[in-house]
Scaffold this active site. Sequence first.
Site, short mmCIF file in Angstrom:
data_model
loop_
_atom_site.label_atom_id
_atom_site.label_comp_id
_atom_site.label_asym_id
_atom_site.label_seq_id
_atom_site.Cartn_x
_atom_site.Cartn_y
_atom_site.Cartn_z
N HIS A 214 84.13 -43.79 -19.65
CA HIS A 214 85.66 -43.51 -20.00
C HIS A 214 86.15 -42.71 -18.97
O HIS A 214 86.36 -41.51 -18.75
CB HIS A 214 85.83 -42.74 -21.46
CG HIS A 214 85.72 -43.45 -22.76
ND1 HIS A 214 86.65 -44.17 -23.44
CD2 HIS A 214 84.40 -43.75 -23.26
CE1 HIS A 214 86.07 -44.85 -24.30
NE2 HIS A 214 84.96 -44.55 -24.61
N CYS B 13 85.19 -49.24 -22.57
CA CYS B 13 84.40 -49.27 -23.80
C CYS B 13 84.92 -50.45 -24.62
O CYS B 13 84.34 -51.41 -24.43
CB CYS B 13 84.76 -47.83 -24.57
SG CYS B 13 83.84 -47.42 -25.81
N GLU C 47 89.27 -42.36 -18.34
CA GLU C 47 90.65 -41.92 -18.53
C GLU C 47 90.32 -40.30 -19.21
O GLU C 47 91.32 -39.42 -19.12
CB GLU C 47 91.30 -42.55 -19.61
CG GLU C 47 90.82 -42.67 -20.97
CD GLU C 47 89.48 -43.40 -21.44
OE1 GLU C 47 88.89 -43.65 -20.30
OE2 GLU C 47 89.17 -43.71 -22.39
#
Lengths: 79, 219
Positions: free
Chosen positions: B193, B85, B195
Amino acid sequence: MPRVAVDVMLKREILDPQGQAVERALPSLGFAGVSDVRIGKHVELTVSDGDGEQAARQVAEALLANPVIEEFSVRLLPD
Amino acid sequence: MRIGVVTFPGSCDDRDARAAVASMGGDPVALWHGDGDLRGVDAVVLPGGFSYGDYLRCGAIARFSPVMGAVAGFARDGGPVLGICNGFQVLCEAGLLPGALLRNAGLRFVCREVEVTVESTASAWTSACPPGTSLTIPVKHGEGRYVHDDPAALAAAGQVVFRYAPGHNPNGSLADIAGVRNPAGNVVGLMPHPEHAVDPLLGPTGGRGLFESVLTARV
């Protein structure tokens, strides 16, 4: 000390949704016949010595504009 | 394996990135934007957020922070670097990845799960993903529209790593490109994302493959 303006615009081929949104809002405000609205950044800076335009161009190349997506122009402002 | 996660002023996903690294069996190392070295880590993650307020352009100021000099050297030496991002925006601004990221075509901040297809497994962060796999990973960004002056050439060179699945392009990215890599394949950036997608308790787990890839490659 020279005061210099740098105008940064998206390249012509890059979609500018901000400009499009503004353009679409204009007819409802009674503005007819306005088209191809493009939005960019206007930066003014004072250069302490030397050639103001040259220095501003270097600043624009290094930081103010991203050459992948943007073009810029530099002009000396009147005192 | 030690994976460094850089915190810039305005980063907000650095803790999640470190938690994801730990949950995948890696050893997370917090790195600071003002540090000139990477503390001997084996890989680097540039996390999501709004580095330096995203002033001027997303990632434009972060690229000049001291740690980025070290990241650029690490990347040149073949070290694995992942930009997520805002981290992706920083890597593009720094010239470590091709292209640039602009305001979403719809002008709205988008926060939802998307499906992305793995287009290239020839990268440090997708080597453990079966090619063509579809991963469900969340996106959350206002400026994620990927542009490049020749997306076909980028794809032909194998540098398109992720594409949004048909109907899932959340931001008007050119050719549905969600993530790219450098020619060597050690540097990867993507808008979704990973994560946020490693723990089944919290939703989809499409992000696990990226961390597995880098962790298995260097063990």
